[in-house]
Design a protein around this motif. Structure first.
Motif, PDB file in Angstrom:
ATOM      1  N   GLN A 193      35.933  38.860  48.839  1.00  0.00           N
ATOM      2  CA  GLN A 193      36.205  39.378  47.570  1.00  0.00           C
ATOM      3  C   GLN A 193      37.578  39.389  47.255  1.00  0.00           C
ATOM      4  O   GLN A 193      38.363  39.054  46.135  1.00  0.00           O
ATOM      5  N   HIS A 248      28.753  42.218  45.475  1.00  0.00           N
ATOM      6  CA  HIS A 248      28.614  40.859  45.566  1.00  0.00           C
ATOM      7  C   HIS A 248      27.817  40.161  45.001  1.00  0.00           C
ATOM      8  O   HIS A 248      27.736  39.096  44.239  1.00  0.00           O
ATOM      9  N   LEU A 284      30.150  40.869  41.121  1.00  0.00           N
ATOM     10  CA  LEU A 284      31.496  39.945  41.326  1.00  0.00           C
ATOM     11  C   LEU A 284      31.077  38.429  41.621  1.00  0.00           C
ATOM     12  O   LEU A 284      31.834  37.550  41.633  1.00  0.00           O
TER      13      LEU A 284
END
Length: 253
Positions: free
Chosen positions: A144, A218, A222
């Motif tokens: 990230q 995630h 993202l």
């Protein structure tokens, strides 16, 4: 205060993290810093309120100061995480390390230790489980943060399949330092940190929230499905058994 403050800090942290994927640029970096600060205050305050000043001081010495020392060593020498450099997006630096970075070690080291208390009886097993849980969290953290450009590696290979930009050696370095950190924390706190307390519930919720929200963020928000899978499996190996045990035998908050 023992009951109210940890829950209040946890609520603020969760709200900040929910806002994170809805922002970008400088605002997102600011929310990253705020999340780490809130997490740090939560873990240190909880250690102080539930187990006393010696435990809180031990947590700061091992995770905050130790975390800064290993990061400074890493930036200067490439050991134990590989050769990497931090950008200027995370605030002021000392010896090349943003000052919030050791706070992040502290934020997650404490719930990792408290989770291990409930999964193992012997101190060596607790150290191993806590270290594994903390290191597995990095399977979410590094992908990230690298995607955001907060830090980069000079030689990011070999990498995990689907997770470019981060050398496998970094994760091994995390695991090695996590073992040292947890062993130091256990030694410095003595029996004070070895006791399961009902007031630990906010930290266990933090542990579960960190895992579940990371997998979701995630995978969905993202655009990092591979790290969602790697972290979901490996951190889940520590988090999910604790959640199952808690569901079978609830402890009052």
């Amino acid at each position: 205060m023992v009951r109210v403050l940890p829950w209040a800090l946890l609520g603020a942290l969760v709200l900040t993290q929910i806002c994170y994927p809805l922002t970008e640029g400088g605002l997102r970096a600011g929310l990253t810093v705020l999340t780490v600060v809130l997490g740090y205050l939560l873990s240190v305050a909880h250690a102080l309120l539930t187990r006393g000043a010696r435990t809180a001081a031990a947590l700061i010495a091992t995770a905050t100061l130790g975390g800064f020392a290993v990061e400074a060593l890493g930036v200067a020498t490439g050991f134990p995480f590989g050769t990497y450099v931090y950008s200027g997006q995370l605030g002021p630096k000392l010896l090349g390390v943003p000052l919030i970075i050791p706070l992040a070690w502290t934020w997650m080291a404490w719930p990792a230790w408290l989770a291990a208390l409930r999964l193992a009886r012997s101190r060596p097993a607790r150290i191993a489980l806590a270290a594994a849980g903390l290191a597995a969290w990095d399977l979410f953290l590094d992908p990230q943060m690298v995607a955001e450009g907060y830090w980069t590696w000079e030689s990011p290979t070999p990498a995990l399949p689907g997770v470019p930009g981060i050398p496998i050696g970094n994760y091994l370095g995390w695991l090695g330092f996590a073992v040292v950190l947890m062993a130091g924390l256990a030694a410095a706190t003595g029996a004070r940190a070895d006791t399961v307390r009902p007031g630990d519930t906010p930290m266990l919720v933090l542990w579960w929230w960190t895992y579940a929200s990371s997998v979701l963020a995630h995978a969905v928000f993202l655009g990092l499905p591979a790290s969602a899978l790697w972290g979901g499996v490996l951190m889940g190996a520590v988090v999910l058994p604790l959640a199952a045990r808690r569901a079978r035998r609830p402890v009052p908050a």
